[in-house]
Design a protein around this motif. Structure first.
Motif, PDB file in Angstrom:
ATOM      1  N   UNK A  10       8.299  10.642  10.735  1.00  0.00           N
ATOM      2  CA  UNK A  10       8.705   9.259  10.490  1.00  0.00           C
ATOM      3  C   UNK A  10       7.940   8.313  11.414  1.00  0.00           C
ATOM      4  N   UNK A  11       7.778   8.685  12.681  1.00  0.00           N
ATOM      5  CA  UNK A  11       7.023   7.855  13.624  1.00  0.00           C
ATOM      6  C   UNK A  11       5.553   7.738  13.223  1.00  0.00           C
ATOM      7  N   UNK A  12       4.960   8.820  12.773  1.00  0.00           N
ATOM      8  CA  UNK A  12       3.561   8.782  12.323  1.00  0.00           C
ATOM      9  C   UNK A  12       3.423   7.890  11.092  1.00  0.00           C
ATOM     10  N   UNK A  13       4.338   8.009  10.150  1.00  0.00           N
ATOM     11  CA  UNK A  13       4.298   7.166   8.948  1.00  0.00           C
ATOM     12  C   UNK A  13       4.463   5.691   9.304  1.00  0.00           C
ATOM     13  N   UNK A  14       5.348   5.398  10.239  1.00  0.00           N
ATOM     14  CA  UNK A  14       5.545   4.009  10.674  1.00  0.00           C
ATOM     15  C   UNK A  14       4.295   3.483  11.367  1.00  0.00           C
ATOM     16  N   UNK A  15       3.655   4.296  12.193  1.00  0.00           N
ATOM     17  CA  UNK A  15       2.437   3.873  12.892  1.00  0.00           C
ATOM     18  C   UNK A  15       1.308   3.593  11.905  1.00  0.00           C
ATOM     19  N   UNK A  16       1.159   4.464  10.918  1.00  0.00           N
ATOM     20  CA  UNK A  16       0.132   4.245   9.890  1.00  0.00           C
ATOM     21  C   UNK A  16       0.420   2.967   9.120  1.00  0.00           C
ATOM     22  N   UNK A  17       1.659   2.736   8.782  1.00  0.00           N
ATOM     23  CA  UNK A  17       2.029   1.506   8.072  1.00  0.00           C
ATOM     24  C   UNK A  17       1.729   0.254   8.879  1.00  0.00           C
TER      25      UNK A  17
END
Length: 131
Positions: A10-17
């Protein structure tokens, strides 16, 4: 999956977003009418040189002032002001992509990209002034 793996994903997806929203330039080509709705915002407008309209460029008077007219994809002809030298062979270009904003009814562009006809492929020539 462990809870730590799920949190990490979830943190990686948020960072990419966040990175994509801040640095991504996913702009589409607009028309002069849509650019006029928000005069301060920068737009990419694509079109062709307007036939029958004169270009204004006097390198002796001001070598960094070029005025020409473009017909956008919606058929609207508008005055374009470029603060730079007249691009070589702009008359031969098939299409002109301009990056800039609307100001006082004219499109002020900071960068011009010409799509030139070629026998083998579509060459692109980019011209810009320092921002």
């Amino acid at each position: 999956m462990k809870k730590s793996h799920i949190v990490l994903l979830v943190l990686i997806a948020a960072a990419v977003g966040i990175i994509v929203s801040m640095f991504g330039d996913f702009s589409t080509y607009e028309t002069f009418a849509s650019a006029a709705k928000d005069p301060g915002k920068k737009y990419h407008v694509i079109g062709v040189l307007a036939k029958g309209k004169n270009m204004e460029y006097d390198p002796v008077k001001d070598p960094n002032h070029f005025v020409f007219y473009v017909e956008d994809k919606a058929g609207q002809v508008n005055k374009v002001i470029f603060n730079g030298a007249k691009p070589t062979d702009i008359e031969k270009s098939e299409q002109v992509v301009m990056m800039g904003h609307m100001e006082d009814g004219s499109f002020r562009c900071s960068k011009i990209q010409m799509k030139c006809p070629s026998k083998y492929k579509n060459d692109q020539i980019a011209v810009g002034s320092p921002s």
